[in-house]
Each structure stands twice: as structure tokens, then as C-alpha cells.
Motif scaffolding. Structure first.
Motif, PDB file in Angstrom:
ATOM      1  N   ILE A 111       0.837  -1.158   0.033  1.00 17.85           N
ATOM      2  CA  ILE A 111      -0.012  -0.078   0.017  1.00 17.85           C
ATOM      3  C   ILE A 111       0.618   1.233  -0.001  1.00 17.85           C
ATOM      4  O   ILE A 111       0.664   2.198  -0.695  1.00 17.85           O
ATOM      5  N   LYS A 112       1.880   1.268   0.723  1.00 16.45           N
ATOM      6  CA  LYS A 112       2.932   2.473   0.890  1.00 16.45           C
ATOM      7  C   LYS A 112       3.334   2.706  -0.399  1.00 16.45           C
ATOM      8  O   LYS A 112       3.349   3.806  -1.078  1.00 16.45           O
ATOM      9  N   ARG A 113       3.797   1.397  -1.062  1.00 11.47           N
ATOM     10  CA  ARG A 113       4.652   1.722  -2.377  1.00 11.47           C
ATOM     11  C   ARG A 113       3.586   2.466  -3.533  1.00 11.47           C
ATOM     12  O   ARG A 113       3.890   3.100  -4.273  1.00 11.47           O
ATOM     13  N   SER A 114       2.225   2.103  -3.441  1.00 13.49           N
ATOM     14  CA  SER A 114       1.314   2.672  -4.211  1.00 13.49           C
ATOM     15  C   SER A 114       1.009   4.114  -4.176  1.00 13.49           C
ATOM     16  O   SER A 114       0.780   4.833  -4.985  1.00 13.49           O
ATOM     17  N   PHE A 115       1.562   4.565  -2.946  1.00 10.79           N
ATOM     18  CA  PHE A 115       1.695   6.254  -2.728  1.00 10.79           C
ATOM     19  C   PHE A 115       3.090   6.579  -2.978  1.00 10.79           C
ATOM     20  O   PHE A 115       3.617   7.753  -2.635  1.00 10.79           O
ATOM     21  N   LYS A 162       6.062  11.461   6.563  1.00 10.00           N
ATOM     22  CA  LYS A 162       5.218  12.125   5.552  1.00 10.00           C
ATOM     23  C   LYS A 162       3.734  12.250   6.032  1.00 10.00           C
ATOM     24  O   LYS A 162       3.225  11.354   6.896  1.00 10.00           O
ATOM     25  N   PHE A 163       3.205  13.162   5.420  1.00 12.08           N
ATOM     26  CA  PHE A 163       1.716  13.357   5.682  1.00 12.08           C
ATOM     27  C   PHE A 163       1.015  12.932   4.553  1.00 12.08           C
ATOM     28  O   PHE A 163       1.131  13.259   3.508  1.00 12.08           O
ATOM     29  N   LEU A 164      -0.197  12.373   5.039  1.00 16.20           N
ATOM     30  CA  LEU A 164      -1.203  11.718   4.022  1.00 16.20           C
ATOM     31  C   LEU A 164      -2.745  12.175   4.259  1.00 16.20           C
ATOM     32  O   LEU A 164      -2.965  11.933   5.160  1.00 16.20           O
ATOM     33  N   ILE A 222       1.087  14.753   0.860  1.00 17.89           N
ATOM     34  CA  ILE A 222       0.514  13.977  -0.347  1.00 17.89           C
ATOM     35  C   ILE A 222      -1.204  14.007  -0.112  1.00 17.89           C
ATOM     36  O   ILE A 222      -1.681  13.783   0.992  1.00 17.89           O
ATOM     37  N   LEU A 223      -1.923  14.581  -1.221  1.00 13.24           N
ATOM     38  CA  LEU A 223      -3.216  14.840  -1.114  1.00 13.24           C
ATOM     39  C   LEU A 223      -3.799  13.801  -1.900  1.00 13.24           C
ATOM     40  O   LEU A 223      -3.502  13.376  -3.218  1.00 13.24           O
ATOM     41  N   THR A 224      -4.471  12.606  -1.346  1.00  8.17           N
ATOM     42  CA  THR A 224      -4.769  11.537  -2.127  1.00  8.17           C
ATOM     43  C   THR A 224      -5.924  11.441  -2.961  1.00  8.17           C
ATOM     44  O   THR A 224      -6.196  10.603  -3.957  1.00  8.17           O
ATOM     45  N   GLY A 225      -6.662  12.614  -2.767  1.00  8.91           N
ATOM     46  CA  GLY A 225      -8.206  12.774  -3.298  1.00  8.91           C
ATOM     47  C   GLY A 225      -9.235  11.770  -2.776  1.00  8.91           C
ATOM     48  O   GLY A 225      -8.903  11.151  -1.743  1.00  8.91           O
ATOM     49  N   PHE A 226     -10.135  11.692  -3.318  1.00  7.03           N
ATOM     50  CA  PHE A 226     -11.323  10.648  -2.794  1.00  7.03           C
ATOM     51  C   PHE A 226     -11.012   9.183  -3.093  1.00  7.03           C
ATOM     52  O   PHE A 226     -10.408   8.918  -4.043  1.00  7.03           O
ATOM     53  N   ARG A 227     -11.087   8.484  -2.174  1.00 12.36           N
ATOM     54  CA  ARG A 227     -10.745   7.040  -1.885  1.00 12.36           C
ATOM     55  C   ARG A 227     -11.900   6.270  -1.509  1.00 12.36           C
ATOM     56  O   ARG A 227     -12.903   6.658  -0.557  1.00 12.36           O
TER      57      ARG A 227
END
Length: 294
Positions: A178-182, A221-223, A248-253
Motif C-alpha cells: 500500500i505504501k508503494r502505491s503512494f 510523510k503526511f497523507l 500527499i493529497l490522495t483525493g477521494f478514496r
């Protein structure tokens, strides 16, 4: 939004015909509400624009009058006020309003607070029933003279916590994936927040804190998980503070529980809340949490 979706999905479609009216800035339109007609009112916006307010009121009135609803159930501030007024003008038999958080609170200008409180008091004159997500929220509204005790129900927010229990047992390998995906390394320390990108969630305070923490601990890191109309403003703030590689701004999940699984610390900088569901979810995951006193 989740409360509304859960309520709609829980209704027997053989007994109820449901329309969901959303504002023009809504960016998370559900795609799993089978049999529900979704109607978008573009003039219904978050910020105050007198012309749009009048236009939205007229559009809501015309819609309610045409569809001849037996019950209109409103949520949030502007939608609640305009929706209830339009329903009253259209002659709707039953008008219900849900309280998800205090509209008038100590974090706004006293004059604005006074106006909001009196608008809520006026709207209560033609509100048949109130639903509050918390006892303290109900007490605050009653103390302000909004409605009567016999016209309130307390229904706490329903949450599907099973999926959070499942991810609490994720293996180290799954967490790394999951970390790698970000584009995060396995050694990064993740401080995360789940909230829509809007002023009351206080992201600017979280970014100010991030700046100071990252100076001392560059591996942090801030998510920020969520979407909203403040995205561009927050992106500019992140660039201005030179935090592009750390925030990091992930957007809608739709997989919030999976994203929260990689948090080392969960934070919440909301200025006010009704029932902050994310803190309950974080507790299920066993995460250390730091929150404003909401």
C-alpha cells in the motif's frame, strides 16, 4: 454523506421512491444507489452568492412542487435552510432535518454566529422533526431555542467497522504494498488525516504542523485522504512551504480503511464536528490519535 447513503440504501424500495438532490460542487456522486434518482442543482453551492441562493431556492421549490414529495429530509447548512424553506412553500406534509454538526459555533465571527443561529431558529418553525447524531449537539440546539425536545430523535452515525477490523491484521508485506502505491518507502513514518478538503477540517493547521515536524524528522510523510473545493488552495500552500515531497493529497478514496492501515499516527484538526467517525475507525485500527477537542 455516508449517513445519507446508508439511510437511502436501507429504505425498502418497494415502499419508498427516493430522489437524492445534491449541490453543484458535489464531486462524490454515488454509483451504487440502485433505483435512486440523483438530481444535481448547480446553483446550490457552499459559498454565499445571493443570486445563486435565490435561484437554488426557486429550483428546489419547483422540483418539490412537481414531484409532490410526501417527505423532504434535508442535511447540512445551506441545503438544510433552502431545502426546508422550499419544502414549506411547496406544501410538503413532513419536513425533517438532520444535524451533523453545529452550524453556529465559537470558531466563526460573532455576528455570523448570531445570524446563523437565528436562521436556524426561524427554519425550526416549519421543521417537523430533527435528527441529531449526538446528545451534545441536540442539547446545544435546544439551548438556542431551536425546536422542542419532543421533536428530536437521537440517531448516532452508523458505521461499517468490520472492514477496519480486517485491515488491522494486515501483514507487513501488505502494508509495504500500500505504501508503494503512494510512492512511499517502507521506512517512512506516516501521519495521516481523513477529511474532506474544506475550511472546517483545518488542513491549514495540519500543514503548519507538518512544516515543523518535517524540519526535524524528514522521514515523516503526511497523507491527507479526501477531496473538496479547497484542493487548489491547499496545493498552493504545500508548494509555498516546499512540502511537495512530504505531503500527499490522495483525493477521494473508496478504500479508506486500506489507506488508514499504513498510518502510524492519525490526526484530526477539525474546528467542529458532530460525531467524528474517523476517530472511531482509528480506534478500531488501534492507531495513536491526536485531535483537536471536538
Amino acid at each position: 454523506e455516508r449517513n445519507t447513503y446508508f439511510s437511502i440504501k436501507g429504505l425498502d424500495k418497494n415502499k419508498h421512491e427516493v430522489d437524492l438532490v445534491i449541490g453543484g460542487e458535489s464531486n462524490t456522486i454515488p454509483d451504487d444507489l440502485e433505483g435512486v434518482k440523483i438530481i444535481k442543482i448547480d446553483s446550490l453551492r457552499r459559498d454565499i452568492h445571493p443570486f445563486d441562493e435565490i435561484k437554488a431556492l426557486f429550483q428546489l421549490y419547483r422540483l418539490i412542487k412537481k414531484r409532490k414529495y410526501h417527505l423532504v429530509h434535508t442535511h447540512l447548512a445551506k441545503g438544510g435552510m433552502l431545502g426546508r424553506l422550499a419544502a414549506k412553500l411547496a406544501g410538503t406534509p413532513i419536513i425533517v432535518h438532520s444535524l451533523h454538526g453545529p452550524l453556529f459555533h465559537n470558531n466563526i465571527n460573532p455576528l455570523v454566529r448570531f445570524i446563523y443561529e437565528n436562521l436556524e431558529r426561524f427554519s425550526s418553525l416549519y421543521t417537523d422533526w430533527f435528527i441529531s447524531v449526538g446528545e451534545d449537539l441536540k442539547s446545544r440546539y435546544l439551548k438556542a431555542g431551536i425546536g422542542k425536545p419532543e421533536n428530536y430523535s437521537l440517531i448516532r452515525s452508523g458505521m461499517d467497522l468490520e472492514k477496519f477490523r480486517k485491515v488491522s491484521n494486515f501483514s507487513e508485506k501488505e502494508i509495504k504494498e500500500i505504501k508503494r502505491s503512494f510512492n512511499l518507502s517502507s521506512n517512512d513514518i506516516i501521519i495521516g488525516m481523513v477529511a474532506s478538503l474544506e475550511p472546517r477540517k483545518g488542513h491549514k493547521y495540519a500543514i503548519e504542523v507538518a512544516k515543523e515536524i518535517i524540519k526535524k524528522y524528514p522521514e515523516v510523510k503526511f497523507l491527507f485522504v479526501g477531496e473538496g473545493y479547497l484542493r487548489t488552495h491547499l496545493e498552493e500552500m504545500i508548494r509555498r512551504e516546499n512540502l511537495q515531497n512530504s505531503v500527499i493529497l490522495t483525493g477521494f478514496r473508496r478504500d479508506i480503511e486500506r489507506v488508514m492501515a499504513i498510518f502510524d499516527i492519525l490526526i484530526l484538526t477539525s474546528l467542529w464536528e458532530g460525531l467524528p467517525q474517523v476517530l472511531v475507525q482509528g480506534a478500531v485500527l488501534g492507531k495513536p490519535m491526536v485531535s483537536f477537542a471536538v
